[in-house]
Each structure stands twice: as structure tokens, then as C-alpha cells.
Design an enzyme around this catalytic site. Structure first.
Site, PDB file in Angstrom:
ATOM      1  N   ILE A 125      39.827  12.555  42.051  1.00  0.00           N
ATOM      2  CA  ILE A 125      39.148  11.751  43.079  1.00  0.00           C
ATOM      3  C   ILE A 125      38.290  10.666  42.431  1.00  0.00           C
ATOM      4  O   ILE A 125      38.328   9.492  42.832  1.00  0.00           O
ATOM      5  CB  ILE A 125      38.278  12.631  44.009  1.00  0.00           C
TER       6      ILE A 125
ATOM      7  N   ALA B 212      31.807  14.702  38.758  1.00  0.00           N
ATOM      8  CA  ALA B 212      32.175  15.705  37.740  1.00  0.00           C
ATOM      9  C   ALA B 212      31.734  17.089  38.186  1.00  0.00           C
ATOM     10  O   ALA B 212      30.611  17.275  38.649  1.00  0.00           O
ATOM     11  CB  ALA B 212      31.524  15.361  36.403  1.00  0.00           C
TER      12      ALA B 212
ATOM     13  N   ILE C 225      35.653  22.831  39.512  1.00  0.00           N
ATOM     14  CA  ILE C 225      36.092  22.778  40.915  1.00  0.00           C
ATOM     15  C   ILE C 225      36.889  24.005  41.380  1.00  0.00           C
ATOM     16  O   ILE C 225      37.318  24.056  42.527  1.00  0.00           O
ATOM     17  CB  ILE C 225      36.936  21.516  41.203  1.00  0.00           C
TER      18      ILE C 225
ATOM     19  N   TYR D 273      31.204  28.893  43.554  1.00  0.00           N
ATOM     20  CA  TYR D 273      31.408  27.437  43.593  1.00  0.00           C
ATOM     21  C   TYR D 273      30.646  26.827  44.780  1.00  0.00           C
ATOM     22  O   TYR D 273      29.921  25.840  44.636  1.00  0.00           O
ATOM     23  CB  TYR D 273      32.914  27.130  43.697  1.00  0.00           C
TER      24      TYR D 273
HETATM   25  N1  LIG Z   1      39.847  18.154  45.421  1.00  0.00           N
HETATM   26  C1  LIG Z   1      39.252  18.512  46.550  1.00  0.00           C
HETATM   27  O1  LIG Z   1      39.944  18.772  47.551  1.00  0.00           O
HETATM   28  C2  LIG Z   1      37.743  18.552  46.674  1.00  0.00           C
HETATM   29  C3  LIG Z   1      37.173  19.035  47.861  1.00  0.00           C
HETATM   30  C4  LIG Z   1      35.782  19.082  47.979  1.00  0.00           C
HETATM   31  C5  LIG Z   1      34.984  18.612  46.947  1.00  0.00           C
HETATM   32  N2  LIG Z   1      35.564  18.160  45.791  1.00  0.00           N
HETATM   33  C6  LIG Z   1      34.665  17.693  44.722  1.00  0.00           C
HETATM   34  O2  LIG Z   1      35.111  16.417  44.290  1.00  0.00           O
HETATM   35  C7  LIG Z   1      34.799  16.244  42.905  1.00  0.00           C
HETATM   36  C8  LIG Z   1      36.020  15.803  42.132  1.00  0.00           C
HETATM   37  O3  LIG Z   1      37.052  16.806  42.255  1.00  0.00           O
HETATM   38  P1  LIG Z   1      38.553  16.568  41.772  1.00  0.00           P
HETATM   39  O4  LIG Z   1      39.434  17.289  42.708  1.00  0.00           O
HETATM   40  O5  LIG Z   1      38.784  15.122  41.522  1.00  0.00           O
HETATM   41  O6  LIG Z   1      38.564  17.392  40.409  1.00  0.00           O
HETATM   42  P2  LIG Z   1      38.997  16.971  38.921  1.00  0.00           P
HETATM   43  O7  LIG Z   1      38.963  18.230  38.116  1.00  0.00           O
HETATM   44  O8  LIG Z   1      40.264  16.176  38.938  1.00  0.00           O
HETATM   45  O9  LIG Z   1      37.795  16.024  38.487  1.00  0.00           O
HETATM   46  C9  LIG Z   1      36.610  16.490  37.928  1.00  0.00           C
HETATM   47  C10 LIG Z   1      36.349  15.698  36.665  1.00  0.00           C
HETATM   48  O10 LIG Z   1      35.089  16.126  36.113  1.00  0.00           O
HETATM   49  C11 LIG Z   1      35.242  16.253  34.719  1.00  0.00           C
HETATM   50  N3  LIG Z   1      34.253  17.240  34.251  1.00  0.00           N
HETATM   51  C12 LIG Z   1      34.231  18.567  34.530  1.00  0.00           C
HETATM   52  N4  LIG Z   1      33.163  19.141  33.934  1.00  0.00           N
HETATM   53  C13 LIG Z   1      32.503  18.149  33.278  1.00  0.00           C
HETATM   54  C14 LIG Z   1      31.320  18.115  32.487  1.00  0.00           C
HETATM   55  N5  LIG Z   1      30.621  19.229  32.237  1.00  0.00           N
HETATM   56  N6  LIG Z   1      30.926  16.924  31.979  1.00  0.00           N
HETATM   57  C15 LIG Z   1      31.641  15.792  32.203  1.00  0.00           C
HETATM   58  N7  LIG Z   1      32.768  15.772  32.935  1.00  0.00           N
HETATM   59  C16 LIG Z   1      33.193  16.937  33.474  1.00  0.00           C
HETATM   60  C17 LIG Z   1      36.685  16.696  34.499  1.00  0.00           C
HETATM   61  O11 LIG Z   1      37.162  16.411  33.198  1.00  0.00           O
HETATM   62  C18 LIG Z   1      37.415  15.908  35.581  1.00  0.00           C
HETATM   63  O12 LIG Z   1      37.848  14.662  35.101  1.00  0.00           O
HETATM   64  C19 LIG Z   1      34.211  17.579  42.436  1.00  0.00           C
HETATM   65  O13 LIG Z   1      32.782  17.492  42.491  1.00  0.00           O
HETATM   66  C20 LIG Z   1      34.704  18.569  43.477  1.00  0.00           C
HETATM   67  O14 LIG Z   1      33.849  19.682  43.594  1.00  0.00           O
HETATM   68  C21 LIG Z   1      36.912  18.130  45.628  1.00  0.00           C
END
Ligand SMILES: NC(=O)c1ccc[n+]([C@@H]2O[C@H](COP(=O)([O-])OP(=O)(O)OC[C@H]3O[C@@H](n4cnc5c(N)ncnc54)[C@H](O)[C@@H]3O)[C@@H](O)[C@H]2O)c1
Length: 307
Positions: free
Chosen positions: A12, A73, A76, A141
Site C-alpha cells: 500500500i 510500516a 501486518i 495485531y
Molecule cells: N493490506 C491490508 O489489507 C491492510 C488492512 C488494514 C491495514 N493495513 C495497514 O496498512 C499498512 C501497509 O500494509 P501492507 O499491506 O502494504 O503491508 P506490506 O507488508 O506490504 O508493507 C509494510 C511495509 O513496512 C515495512 N516494514 C515492516 N516493519 C518495518 C520496520 N520495523 N521498519 C521499517 N519498515 C518496516 C515492510 O518492509 C513493508 O515494506 C500497515 O500498517 C498495515 O497494518 C493493511
């Protein structure tokens, strides 16, 4: 504006970075690449491979003169948070605290925090879930996301920084990682491209709210200017069962076989979809991409990736 996007190499976050840059903003990405992919990072963004818990965050914000932090970040995975709640809390709570602390010391103006509409309400008593429903997360989470929201509110009130909290439903689209247990759209499409039958758990009756990542990015763009000091559900407001989703994916991909059936997964919430009236009224945001259109775009992305 000068914006720091954490998690900007992830699914995202990278889509948000692209839209910010397309809209004329200057973007700095911080990601430790634990899940993200360097290929996702927009060439026009400045990239730091740094953990959000690192002290270096202070120097980056200072040196880059960051005005807005958009915090994507996170750890997740719900199952991983159950298996290792310490690690989940360390990344999602301590990481957020470090960013907030560095933000206020550098007089950052705005903090956009990404939360989860699928977990902070637990199994809602009524549907669709509204922002003022009881906050009742049922896994670590969700608990760490609620803690993050509360710390954001405390720091922003105490030190006079503006915030926006966005609670996403189930986001799908290009760059979603088709591994693990989340991301059902990406997992189904990848299986189909490999000629395998997807597995549907619990008779496919689980209800979710599938929102296209382009619409989510648009909400993040709007929040640079609107939504001060408030939280918003970001979803479609429409319930879709896994069986309905699979039928749409079959239609788009031309897949003829049936899915395999698996047992209901313990810990899965049966039904959740979000009320999005508040985002429509205050942010003037509406999701534009229908499920079938979004699935088409996602399928085309994975088709290209295969070649
Ligand atoms: N995918 C969904 O449906 C969804 C739904 C609700 C909320 N979210 C939230 O949206 C956000 C993005 O989710 P996503 O699906 O793109 O996940 P994703 O795993 O693709 O992206 C998360 C990114 O954060 C980075 N990351 C993780 N831990 C880190 C750290 N300690 N330091 C620096 N970077 C770090 C990862 O390398 C990754 O690039 C998250 O906060 C997630 O909780 C996602």
C-alpha cells in the site's frame, strides 16, 4: 509538501508514494525491506533502508525537513502477532512511538497513521462498523494498532501536531504480496496463474469489504489537507463473501475449475465491513473502482509480473 512515507516499499505504501509524487509532492521513503521490495520504490523518491525503531529516524526527519509523516510500516500478519506478540508490539507500538517522538522534536506538522478497520472493532455487534463503535480488538495485531492510535492522539494533543487516522478494510491490488494468510485476492490470482486450485476456508461464507489500493491512495492524498484530528474508515461499505469474490475472479481470469475446500480457520472474524459515511462527508472521498474493475487491474498486474 515534503512527506516521509514509512513502509513505502510495501504494497500500500508504495502505491501512496506514487500518487504523492504524481501530485507534485516530494517523498522520502523509510523501509527496512523486511517485507517490501526495492522494485516498488518510486525512482523519484529518496530512499533510506532504516528500521522505524532506529534512532537514525530523528536525523532523517531533520535533514530532509519533513513536514508530514505518513506511517504505513508495520508487522501486518495476525497469525504472526498471535505467535509472537512481543515482536508485533515492538514494531507496531515502539516503532510508532519512535516516529512520534522524532516528529514532535522536529516540529512535523501532520501525522497520518494507518490502522485496521478489520481488527480494531473485533467482531462488531452490528454491521457495517462505524468509527464510534466499541474498540475491541481480538488479537495482538489489533491491540497494537489500537495502542498506536492512542499514542498518536496523545502526542498530537500534547505537542500540538495534527493527525489523521485511517482504518482500512481489506485492501487489494497491484504489488500485494501473494504469500501468507492475508491478501486473498493476490493469493487466488497467483494460484490460478500457476494452474492450481485456490483453497476456500469455512465454506467461503466469511464476509469482507474489499477496497482497491488506488482508492486507498486517493484517501491518503486527500488527508494531506482534510480530516484533521479524526479517524476514518476507508473501505467500500459493501459486504462480499469469499464465494462471491471467487466467482468474480473466475469471471475475470476465465478459470473453469472449482476451489478446494478447507476448514474454518480459528481466529478468523466471520463478518466485517465498514461504514464509510464519515469519510464521504468530511474527506469528500468516495471509492471509485468497482470490485470487478479492481480485480481486472490486479490480474493484469500479476500477468505482466509472470512474463
Ligand atoms: N493490506 C491490508 O489489507 C491492510 C488492512 C488494514 C491495514 N493495513 C495497514 O496498512 C499498512 C501497509 O500494509 P501492507 O499491506 O502494504 O503491508 P506490506 O507488508 O506490504 O508493507 C509494510 C511495509 O513496512 C515495512 N516494514 C515492516 N516493519 C518495518 C520496520 N520495523 N521498519 C521499517 N519498515 C518496516 C515492510 O518492509 C513493508 O515494506 C500497515 O500498517 C498495515 O497494518 C493493511
Amino acid at each position: 509538501m515534503k512527506i516521509l512515507v514509512t513502509g513505502g516499499a510495501g504494497f500500500i505504501g508504495s502505491n501512496v508514494v506514487d500518487l504523492y509524487i504524481e501530485s507534485g509532492h516530494s517523498v522520502v521513503v523509510v523501509d527496512n525491506l523486511i517485507m517490501g521490495n526495492i522494485k516498488n520504490i518510486n525512482k523519484k523518491a529518496k530512499f533510506y533502508k532504516v528500521d522505524i525503531r532506529d534512532k537514525e529516524i530523528f536525523n532523517i526527519i531533520k535533514k530532509e525537513k519533513i513536514e508530514v509523516i505518513n506511517h504505513h510500516a508495520a508487522q501486518i500478519s495476525v497469525p504472526d502477532s498471535v505467535n509472537d506478540p512481543f515482536s508485533d508490539a515492538d514494531i507496531n507500538i515502539n516503532g510508532t512511538l519512535n516516529l512520534l517522538n522524532c516528529a514532535i522534536k522536529n516540529k512535523v506538522k501532520r501525522f497520518i497513521f494507518i490502522s485496521s478497520g478489520g481488527t480494531v472493532y473485533g467482531e462488531p455487534e452490528k454491521l457495517p462498523a462505524k468509527e464510534d463503535f466499541k474498540i475491541a480488538p481480538e488479537n495482538p495485531y489489533g491491540i497494537s494498532k489500537v495502542a498506536g492510535e492512542n499514542y498518536v492522539k496523545f502526542f498530537c494533543k500534547q505537542y500540538n501536531m495534527k493527525y489523521v487516522i485511517l482504518r482500512y478494510s481489506n485492501v487489494y491490488g497491484p504489488r500485494q504480496i501473494p504469500h501468507g494468510e492475508a491478501g486473498v485476492v493476490a493469493i487466488f490470482i497467483k494460484k490460478i496463474l500457476n494452474g492450481e486450485q485456490p483453497v476456500i476456508f469455512g465454506k467461503g461464507k466469511c464476509i469482507r469489504d474489499y477496497i482497491y489500493v488506488g482508492d486507498v491512495a486517493e484517501a491518503n492524498l486527500i488527508c494531506l489537507k482534510r480530516g484533521d484530528n479524526s479517524e476514518f474508515n476507508i473501505g467500500t461499505g459493501k459486504p462480499t463473501s469469499v464465494n462471491e469474490l471467487f466467482e468474480i475472479i473466475k469471471k475475470v481470469t476465465g478459470f473453469k475449475k472449482e476451489a478446494l475446500q478447507g476448514p474454518f480457520r480459528k481466529g478468523d472474524i466471520l463478518a466485517n465491513y465498514l461504514d464509510i459515511k464519515k469519510a464521504k462527508e468530511i474527506l469528500k472521498w468516495v471509492p471509485k473502482i468497482s470490485l470487478i474493475e479492481g480485480i481486472k487491474q490486479t490480474y493484469n498486474y500479476f500477468l505482466k509480473e509472470e512474463r
